[in-house]
Design a protein around this motif. Structure first.
Motif, PDB file in Angstrom:
ATOM      1  N   MET A   1    -128.112  47.877  66.001  1.00 43.37           N
ATOM      2  CA  MET A   1    -128.880  47.000  65.132  1.00 43.37           C
ATOM      3  C   MET A   1    -128.644  45.529  65.504  1.00 43.37           C
ATOM      4  N   GLN A   2    -127.428  45.215  65.851  1.00 42.58           N
ATOM      5  CA  GLN A   2    -127.090  43.840  66.212  1.00 42.58           C
ATOM      6  C   GLN A   2    -127.691  43.447  67.553  1.00 42.58           C
ATOM      7  N   GLU A   3    -127.590  44.332  68.531  1.00 40.04           N
ATOM      8  CA  GLU A   3    -128.124  44.037  69.862  1.00 40.04           C
ATOM      9  C   GLU A   3    -129.644  44.130  69.874  1.00 40.04           C
ATOM     10  N   GLY A   4    -130.181  45.135  69.181  1.00 40.26           N
ATOM     11  CA  GLY A   4    -131.616  45.344  69.201  1.00 40.26           C
ATOM     12  C   GLY A   4    -132.403  44.216  68.574  1.00 40.26           C
ATOM     13  N   ALA A   5    -131.821  43.540  67.604  1.00 40.68           N
ATOM     14  CA  ALA A   5    -132.507  42.428  66.948  1.00 40.68           C
ATOM     15  C   ALA A   5    -132.805  41.299  67.928  1.00 40.68           C
ATOM     16  N   LYS A   6    -132.047  41.237  69.032  1.00 41.75           N
ATOM     17  CA  LYS A   6    -132.190  40.148  70.001  1.00 41.75           C
ATOM     18  C   LYS A   6    -132.918  40.581  71.272  1.00 41.75           C
ATOM     19  N   ALA A   7    -133.219  41.870  71.404  1.00 43.07           N
ATOM     20  CA  ALA A   7    -133.730  42.410  72.663  1.00 43.07           C
ATOM     21  C   ALA A   7    -135.206  42.782  72.565  1.00 43.07           C
ATOM     22  N   ASP A   8    -135.901  42.754  73.710  1.00 38.40           N
ATOM     23  CA  ASP A   8    -137.276  43.243  73.713  1.00 38.40           C
ATOM     24  C   ASP A   8    -137.270  44.768  73.785  1.00 38.40           C
ATOM     25  N   PHE A   9    -138.459  45.366  73.693  1.00 34.81           N
ATOM     26  CA  PHE A   9    -138.526  46.816  73.581  1.00 34.81           C
ATOM     27  C   PHE A   9    -137.966  47.509  74.820  1.00 34.81           C
ATOM     28  N   ALA A  10    -138.330  47.035  75.997  1.00 37.07           N
ATOM     29  CA  ALA A  10    -137.866  47.678  77.226  1.00 37.07           C
ATOM     30  C   ALA A  10    -136.346  47.657  77.307  1.00 37.07           C
ATOM     31  N   GLU A  11    -135.745  46.536  76.942  1.00 37.94           N
ATOM     32  CA  GLU A  11    -134.286  46.460  76.984  1.00 37.94           C
ATOM     33  C   GLU A  11    -133.665  47.400  75.961  1.00 37.94           C
ATOM     34  N   CYS A  12    -134.289  47.535  74.802  1.00 36.41           N
ATOM     35  CA  CYS A  12    -133.776  48.476  73.797  1.00 36.41           C
ATOM     36  C   CYS A  12    -133.769  49.905  74.332  1.00 36.41           C
TER      37      CYS A  12
END
Length: 354
Positions: A277-288
């Motif tokens: 949740m912490q990392e995904g809030a800052k990442a685009d979809f491909a990176e997620c």
């Protein structure tokens, strides 16, 4: 004896229709279904006679209750590369749905979990019937909220996505619309008529507007946002539990239930999910999606996923013995290792949606 295909494809009017066809297995998604669906969607993307894609499911109980967990468990236990290959294919399909160049309408009714979420939430239009029951229950089997959960859960209002990821709480139709999981609410009795109208008229924005309605029940989770934000905004799982334990007043009983549920989950999975949740809030979809592939590669080599499936699905004793058994024994370094880049990162093509 005729064996029914696990996934059906047809062109009807203006639409290409995908039907998940394993109703006795709650339409659980398996490798064969993923392998067949992706190229069919690619073909329809190039077919000028197909204006939109509709994804629906056979039976009334479930749109899709998740991946075929037992098969994945068996592959993983045997160190079969098919397990990792399934997730690579599934995550690429999720990414393709996210960027699909034509309207993608998921008609979601009944149980929608795990892999079923990945087949619906990333589409342009998500049409929820009255019997919708959405959840991301992965931490209860030593897994993590994948299929794009790293991206869409942090983008729900406040800390609602974090709450769902850590507790596996369920949302009905009204909450699904309010939280952004669904774009439209319709009467369950109208689902077939919705599909027929889309095939006949296309233009899902206007066509769905003719069927959309206010959900019959209120959105109970909306009223909980203040306490959800207060408790689930903490930086660590331990602090979230501490805030839930200390919650007083009208939401004290609710908070105690959330804490009790969390304490039944895999400690490792809880810490992975919060980091997502912490990392995904800052990442685009491909990176997620790359993050999730890193995690699943490490989960496949671990212990808790196999123990969780044993306890919940195989032996059904609901008494998993997590390793480590406590949050204190899951270090930051342990969690970091799940998120570390891989020598063979997931290739996520991301063409822009038209």
């Amino acid at each position: 004896m005729t064996i029914e295909p696990e996934i059906l494809f047809e062109k009807r009017g203006r639409a290409g229709i995908v039907t998940l066809n394993r109703p006795k297995a709650l339409n659980a998604l398996n490798a064969n279904m993923v392998r067949l669906m992706h190229p069919q969607m690619a073909a329809w993307a190039e077919d000028p006679s197909v204006e939109l894609v509709i994804v629906r499911a056979a039976g009334e109980k479930a749109f899709c209750a998740g991946g075929d967990i037992r098969q994945l468990h068996d592959w993983g236990k045997a160190n079969d590369p098919a397990m990792r290959a399934f997730y690579a294919d599934e995550y690429r399909l999720n990414a393709y749905i996210k960027t699909y160049p034509k309207p993608y309408v998921a008609l979601i009714e009944g149980i929608v979990m795990g892999g079923g979420v990945g087949l619906s939430v990333h589409g342009s239009h998500r049409v929820a019937g009255e019997r919708l029951m959405f959840a991301m229950p992965e931490t209860g089997i030593g897994f993590f909220p994948d299929v794009g959960g790293t991206y869409f859960l942090p983008r729900m209002p406040g800390k609602v996505g974090t709450w769902l990821a850590l507790t596996a709480s369920r949302l009905g139709q009204a909450d699904a619309v309010w939280s952004g999981f669904a774009t439209h609410a319709v009467a369950s009795a109208d689902i077939e008529a919705v599909a027929e109208a889309l095939c006949e008229k296309g233009n899902p924005t206007d066509t769905l507007a003719a069927f959309a309605r206010q959900p019959g029940a209120s959105a109970p989770s909306r009223a909980l946002v203040p306490v959800i934000d207060r408790c689930f905004s903490a930086d660590t799982v331990e602090d979230i539990l501490d805030r839930l334990d200390k919650e007083s007043g009208e939401h004290a009983e609710w908070a105690q239930k959330q804490a009790a549920v969390m304490r039944t989950k895999s400690p490792t999975s809880l810490k992975i999910a919060l980091r997502q949740m912490q990392e995904g809030a800052k990442a685009d979809f491909a990176e997620c999606m790359r993050i999730e592939y890193r995690i699943v590669t490490r989960v496949a080599k671990g212990v808790d996923f196999y123990e969780g499936v044993r306890a919940v699905i195989i032996d059904k004793d609901n008494a998993p013995q997590w390793q480590p058994a406590s949050l204190a024994d899951v270090s930051d370094a342990d969690v970091d290792a799940y998120f570390a880049p891989l020598p063979d990162e997931l290739d996520v093509p991301t063409p822009p949606r038209a």
